[in-house]
Design an enzyme around this catalytic site. Structure first.
Site, PDB file in Angstrom:
ATOM      1  N   GLY A 140     -20.872  19.376  -4.835  1.00 51.77           N
ATOM      2  CA  GLY A 140     -21.804  18.501  -4.120  1.00 51.77           C
ATOM      3  C   GLY A 140     -22.420  17.519  -5.095  1.00 51.77           C
ATOM      4  O   GLY A 140     -21.917  16.414  -5.286  1.00 51.77           O
ATOM      5  N   GLU A 372     -26.479  12.072  -0.019  1.00 53.67           N
ATOM      6  CA  GLU A 372     -26.319  10.896  -0.895  1.00 53.67           C
ATOM      7  C   GLU A 372     -27.106  11.043  -2.199  1.00 53.67           C
ATOM      8  O   GLU A 372     -27.738  10.100  -2.675  1.00 53.67           O
ATOM      9  CB  GLU A 372     -26.649   9.604  -0.140  1.00 53.67           C
ATOM     10  N   THR A 374     -29.231  14.464  -4.144  1.00 51.38           N
ATOM     11  CA  THR A 374     -30.493  15.185  -3.898  1.00 51.38           C
ATOM     12  C   THR A 374     -31.628  14.514  -4.689  1.00 51.38           C
ATOM     13  O   THR A 374     -31.382  13.685  -5.572  1.00 51.38           O
ATOM     14  CB  THR A 374     -30.382  16.651  -4.368  1.00 51.38           C
TER      15      THR A 374
HETATM   16  C1  LIG Z   1     -26.166  16.656   7.141  1.00 47.10           C
HETATM   17  C2  LIG Z   1     -25.346  16.341   5.932  1.00 47.10           C
HETATM   18  C3  LIG Z   1     -24.512  15.229   5.949  1.00 47.10           C
HETATM   19  C4  LIG Z   1     -23.721  14.935   4.834  1.00 47.10           C
HETATM   20  N1  LIG Z   1     -22.834  13.877   4.891  1.00 47.10           N
HETATM   21  C5  LIG Z   1     -21.942  13.707   3.881  1.00 47.10           C
HETATM   22  C6  LIG Z   1     -20.889  12.734   3.989  1.00 47.10           C
HETATM   23  O1  LIG Z   1     -20.780  12.003   4.975  1.00 47.10           O
HETATM   24  N2  LIG Z   1     -19.987  12.646   2.979  1.00 47.10           N
HETATM   25  C7  LIG Z   1     -20.051  13.435   1.862  1.00 47.10           C
HETATM   26  O2  LIG Z   1     -19.197  13.294   0.996  1.00 47.10           O
HETATM   27  N3  LIG Z   1     -21.035  14.358   1.722  1.00 47.10           N
HETATM   28  C8  LIG Z   1     -21.974  14.514   2.704  1.00 47.10           C
HETATM   29  N4  LIG Z   1     -22.970  15.465   2.594  1.00 47.10           N
HETATM   30  C9  LIG Z   1     -23.021  16.300   1.391  1.00 47.10           C
HETATM   31  C10 LIG Z   1     -24.240  16.008   0.528  1.00 47.10           C
HETATM   32  O3  LIG Z   1     -24.092  14.775  -0.112  1.00 47.10           O
HETATM   33  C11 LIG Z   1     -24.419  17.200  -0.438  1.00 47.10           C
HETATM   34  O4  LIG Z   1     -24.867  18.291   0.334  1.00 47.10           O
HETATM   35  C12 LIG Z   1     -25.382  16.865  -1.548  1.00 47.10           C
HETATM   36  O5  LIG Z   1     -24.825  15.942  -2.427  1.00 47.10           O
HETATM   37  C13 LIG Z   1     -25.796  18.116  -2.326  1.00 47.10           C
HETATM   38  O6  LIG Z   1     -24.700  18.864  -2.717  1.00 47.10           O
HETATM   39  P1  LIG Z   1     -24.686  20.455  -2.450  1.00 47.10           P
HETATM   40  O7  LIG Z   1     -25.000  20.664  -1.019  1.00 47.10           O
HETATM   41  O8  LIG Z   1     -23.403  20.992  -2.955  1.00 47.10           O
HETATM   42  O9  LIG Z   1     -25.890  21.002  -3.296  1.00 47.10           O
HETATM   43  P2  LIG Z   1     -25.858  21.386  -4.878  1.00 47.10           P
HETATM   44  O10 LIG Z   1     -25.213  20.289  -5.641  1.00 47.10           O
HETATM   45  O11 LIG Z   1     -25.301  22.759  -5.033  1.00 47.10           O
HETATM   46  O12 LIG Z   1     -27.407  21.402  -5.203  1.00 47.10           O
HETATM   47  C14 LIG Z   1     -28.254  22.505  -4.914  1.00 47.10           C
HETATM   48  C15 LIG Z   1     -29.579  22.297  -5.625  1.00 47.10           C
HETATM   49  O13 LIG Z   1     -29.369  22.215  -7.037  1.00 47.10           O
HETATM   50  C16 LIG Z   1     -29.949  21.044  -7.554  1.00 47.10           C
HETATM   51  N5  LIG Z   1     -29.129  20.547  -8.687  1.00 47.10           N
HETATM   52  C17 LIG Z   1     -27.772  20.436  -8.753  1.00 47.10           C
HETATM   53  N6  LIG Z   1     -27.400  19.903  -9.918  1.00 47.10           N
HETATM   54  C18 LIG Z   1     -28.530  19.658 -10.610  1.00 47.10           C
HETATM   55  C19 LIG Z   1     -28.822  19.110 -11.896  1.00 47.10           C
HETATM   56  N7  LIG Z   1     -27.856  18.672 -12.706  1.00 47.10           N
HETATM   57  N8  LIG Z   1     -30.129  19.020 -12.281  1.00 47.10           N
HETATM   58  C20 LIG Z   1     -31.128  19.454 -11.488  1.00 47.10           C
HETATM   59  N9  LIG Z   1     -30.912  19.959 -10.251  1.00 47.10           N
HETATM   60  C21 LIG Z   1     -29.636  20.077  -9.824  1.00 47.10           C
HETATM   61  C22 LIG Z   1     -29.945  20.053  -6.401  1.00 47.10           C
HETATM   62  O14 LIG Z   1     -30.910  19.047  -6.590  1.00 47.10           O
HETATM   63  C23 LIG Z   1     -30.245  20.972  -5.236  1.00 47.10           C
HETATM   64  O15 LIG Z   1     -31.644  21.135  -5.105  1.00 47.10           O
HETATM   65  C24 LIG Z   1     -23.794  15.748   3.674  1.00 47.10           C
HETATM   66  C25 LIG Z   1     -24.650  16.857   3.663  1.00 47.10           C
HETATM   67  C26 LIG Z   1     -25.405  17.161   4.767  1.00 47.10           C
HETATM   68  C27 LIG Z   1     -26.286  18.387   4.740  1.00 47.10           C
END
Ligand SMILES: Cc1cc2nc3c(=O)[nH]c(=O)nc-3n(C[C@H](O)[C@H](O)[C@H](O)COP(=O)(O)OP(=O)(O)OC[C@H]3O[C@@H](n4cnc5c(N)ncnc54)[C@H](O)[C@@H]3O)c2cc1C
Length: 388
Positions: A140, A372, A374
């Site tokens: 993500g 887009e 976090t």
């Molecule tokens: C309703 C919805 C619609 C979406 N639409 C799309 C879409 O159209 N296309 C697409 O490609 N994606 C889409 N996404 C995906 C979205 O972009 C990801 O969920 C988002 O980028 C976060 O990735 P993750 O869920 O794997 O969380 P993770 O990356 O696992 O993050 C979990 C937590 O860890 C924190 N974290 C991670 N890395 C770090 C770091 N280096 N330093 C500090 N904190 C960190 C994050 O801030 C977060 O709080 C969508 C998601 C949702 C829920």
């Protein structure tokens, strides 16, 4: 006005005549055509198919598409105005329009070949919904660690893998899909492909049951030996990471716009309600404690709107906007959470039930801090610029 310069410095929130007309037409549409459907869309977690052609007729599905390709030939700032105006009524419609314009069309305009533009831009402006598929179950925030692969077979590539969380997936017929053609090269193997619904080996999978923006479809995408022509590569082979980074840098300004739309809706409801609701023999808006909370919320929204409009206008005049985009998304999403939470509080018990509109806005606001990039990833971008 010459390129990259502004003849007269304009206040950010003063709109040009065409911008005002456009914003007002989208607002009027949202009030007349979307508002009556909001409750049903949230409950059924679905956008009624009859609404989609109306959005195309309104001209909000191909805002930046040049007129030569059948679009409105307008600016990125117009997209921001449309997303804000729609999100004020329903943020699920806001994000549908946002992904179409700020990610899919934006990527094609910037990186597409002439053949791709001729083939797809007229469709996107007139009836085809697009989606943008980067995220996966295991990648993500660290999007470039994706596991999806594309294997070269002469004029074709064979895609295998799964994408998760893909907005618009149920409605879309065109998908920009990122896969790695050369994992040994790391992120330098990532490539963007145009995949059409109906390609053999491609399927839209499970739809997520979400907290907020419930009507917006969020689905898994499945690729099993899906053949995609080499001519469907967007940008260069191995340069998909650039396509992703640069479109998302712009896309997140659209999410900022979605968040100010949500926050504006919440304060509008709160102002109306606090004027009507009487306790201790007078309207609760007469209590200074309530007035101060409303004043703080209004200031929060104004600050968020200035950040969003400035980032969008910087982008349109070709000035650097990376940090401003991260700041606007960071601030607007947190402001939306604060303002919608306050609106729930000010409605009291009525704020907590579905017969009133603010509990939905509170749920809808939460996504702004996740997709887009976090909140932490926005902070990372801002800090990197600060310390470089
Ligand atoms: C309703 C919805 C619609 C979406 N639409 C799309 C879409 O159209 N296309 C697409 O490609 N994606 C889409 N996404 C995906 C979205 O972009 C990801 O969920 C988002 O980028 C976060 O990735 P993750 O869920 O794997 O969380 P993770 O990356 O696992 O993050 C979990 C937590 O860890 C924190 N974290 C991670 N890395 C770090 C770091 N280096 N330093 C500090 N904190 C960190 C994050 O801030 C977060 O709080 C969508 C998601 C949702 C829920």
């Amino acid at each position: 006005m010459t390129e990259n310069t502004i003849e007269h410095a304009q206040p950010l929130t003063v709109l040009a005549e065409d911008e005002t007309i456009f914003r007002d037409s989208v607002r009027a549409f949202a009030d007349a055509r979307v508002r009556p459907l909001v409750r049903e869309m949230d409950e059924h977690a679905k956008i009624p198919p009859t609404l989609l052609p109306r959005l195309f007729d309104l001209g909000v599905m191909g805002i930046e598409v040049p007129e030569a390709y059948g679009g409105a030939g307008a600016t990125f700032f117009h997209s921001v105005l449309a997303v804000e105006a729609l999100s004020r009524v329903d943020p699920s419609i806001g994000v549908l329009v946002d992904v179409q314009n700020t990610l899919v069309i934006n990527a094609l305009l910037r990186w597409g070949t002439e053949a791709q533009k001729s083939a797809f831009l007229p469709k996107l402006a007139s009836g085809t919904v697009g989606a943008y598929a980067l995220s996966e179950a295991g990648s993500g925030s660290d999007a470039f660690a994706m596991a999806s692969r594309a294997e070269s077979r002469g004029d074709w590539f064979v895609l295998n893998g799964r994408k998760l969380w893909i907005t618009n997936a149920n409605e879309a017929s065109l998908f920009i899909v990122f896969a790695n053609v050369n994992p040994e090269a790391g992120y330098r193997g990532i490539t963007a492909f145009l995949v059409e619904r109906g390609f053999k080996g491609f399927a839209v999978g499970k739809k997520e049951d979400k907290l907020g923006i419930r009507a917006s479809s969020t689905c898994e995408l499945l690729f099993e030996d899906c053949r995609v022509a080499r001519s469907n590569i967007v940008g260069d082979l191995g340069k998909g990471y650039k396509v992703a980074i640069e479109t998302l840098n712009e896309g997140r300004i659209g999410i900022g716009a979605q968040m100010i739309g949500i926050a504006q809706a919440a304060i509008d409801h709160a102002v109306r309600y606090t004027r009507e609701r009487k306790q201790f023999g007078k309207a609760i808006a007469d209590f200074q404690g309530v007035q101060f909370e409303l004043a703080r919320a209004a200031t929060d929204i104004e600050a968020a709107r200035l950040l969003v409009y400035n980032a969008a206008r910087l982008r349109d005049v070709g000035q650097p906007f990376l940090t401003e985009a991260a700041m606007c998304k960071l601030y607007a999403s947190e402001a939306a959470e604060r303002v919608t939470s306050l609106a729930v509080n000010l409605f009291g018990g009525y704020g907590y039930v579905k017969d009133y509109p603010v509990e939905k806005l509170y749920r809808d606001a939460k996504i702004g801090q996740i997709y887009e990039g976090t909140t932490n990833l926005q902070l990372q971008t801002i800090a990197k610029n600060l310390l470089s």
